[in-house]
Design an enzyme around this catalytic site. Sequence first.
Site, mmCIF file in Angstrom:
data_model
loop_
_atom_site.group_PDB
_atom_site.id
_atom_site.type_symbol
_atom_site.label_atom_id
_atom_site.label_comp_id
_atom_site.label_asym_id
_atom_site.label_seq_id
_atom_site.Cartn_x
_atom_site.Cartn_y
_atom_site.Cartn_z
ATOM 1 N N HIS A 132 -8.014 5.862 0.865
ATOM 2 C CA HIS A 132 -9.422 5.804 0.492
ATOM 3 C C HIS A 132 -10.257 5.236 1.639
ATOM 4 C CE1 HIS A 132 -9.142 1.436 0.145
ATOM 5 N NE2 HIS A 132 -8.036 1.615 -0.557
ATOM 6 N N ASP A 145 -3.282 2.302 1.257
ATOM 7 C CA ASP A 145 -2.483 1.940 2.429
ATOM 8 C C ASP A 145 -1.014 1.775 2.067
ATOM 9 O OD1 ASP A 145 -2.852 -0.358 0.917
ATOM 10 O OD2 ASP A 145 -3.663 -1.583 2.548
#
Length: 479
Positions: free
Chosen positions: A98, A380
């Site tokens: 994102h 992540d």
Amino acid sequence: MLFRNRFLILLALAALLAFLSLSLQFLHLIPVNPVKEDGLNPKSRKRIMPDPLTEPPAIDPIYEARVYCNVPSITERSMEGHAPHYFKLVSVHVLIRHGDRYPLYAIPKTKRPEIDCILVSSRKPSHPQLEAFVRHMSQGSEAQMDGTLSSLPRYPSHSLCEMGELTQTGVVQHLHNGQLLREIYIKKHKLLSSDWTAKHLYLETTGKSRTLQSGLALLYTFLPDFDWKKINIKHQWSTIFCSGSCDCPVRNHYLEEEQRRQYSLRVKNNHLERTYVDMAKIVGIPTRQLRASNPIDSMLCHFCHNVSFPCTKNGCIDIEHFKVIKTHQLEDERERQEKKLYFWYALLASHPLLNQTVNRMQRIAEGKKEELFVLYSAHDVTLSPVLSALGITEARFPRFAARLVFELWQDGKKPREHFIRILYNGFDVTFQTSFCREHNMHSNKPMCPLEKFVHFVKRGMFSVFNSTNYYDACRRRPF
């Protein structure tokens, strides 16, 4: 006249001797300075360039933080879509993190950074299609979305960002990503025809608004003004996208061991501890409470958005505090590469996602014309284990709006043969992977045979566990 000739001869001889002397020094045939008995030139003890085998490169926490922020600026150059002219692109898988978000944690007793999450095209960073994106998102009621996704906002809209909310920077980052991929995959390689349908796409996201919105931003500039009726977004409850294959005790074991390694490194870092103590005094809370608030998360938001670090009556948190904590993060990443705990975790954590990718590629190689463009919008903690499992050890920790792309190509001269390329943030990392590193030495094609990727995912990933399949590797006693 005779004297003049002799003078010219002597002058020429002197010039010749000077030239020979300089040549011998240049070739190191005679020493410029005396050599001591130990054989070392006293002036050579000071290294001009570090020895890469013994001296690690210096860590620059400010530079690395700027890379991590990934603030949109100049047009990005990328290597996606590069192949010999007779190759045909038949499938693309994109895994994204994102975009820029508001912090997930707050530093206690400090003012939250004032970041506006209402999308305004006149505020930088912006994008030419930002207003059109907002209009299109407001018309998305006809989209098919799994589970709770339909109840999430399709774009950020708070005057003061909520915790973890995608910022305007985050939206713009993925508008840029989608535009770049459109130029390459749609306009140049015609991956999707103008009459594409829902079956040609596969879209999946976690249940966070920031991943849904990031995926929609990329999709909007990739397929501008797309028909919402053709959009079907699947919900993935797991941040590692393990779907129905999440039960893996050995994976959990290595994750716990990796967390112990992180803790051990942190408690040994006295400079880091003194920094936490100093920050805790400024804020007026116990050190353990400050540490538990994960202050680097909030500090990165201040840094990326050029907002001053928080102050109290006891003083201000400053850039030196930030540099110490960021440097420790980078040292932790370096040690993580040296130790194998995270790598072993990553192999098992990323297998379900990579297995889905391989299965889809095999179907397309056999002639199926479905799910030609795949987008996973993730975190992540999704990208990082995939990069580690692939063996791409030189990759930085996933920045905001990072993208990992898998391209599947068909050889136009030998249509039964298929190859892959893997790209990280626009850089070709195909031959950094563990399964295709050696192939590069013997290949005249800038790609990796699909069968090598298939073998790695189906068998190679488990060899380190002395297993031949995912189920056994997840349950075999750790060595």
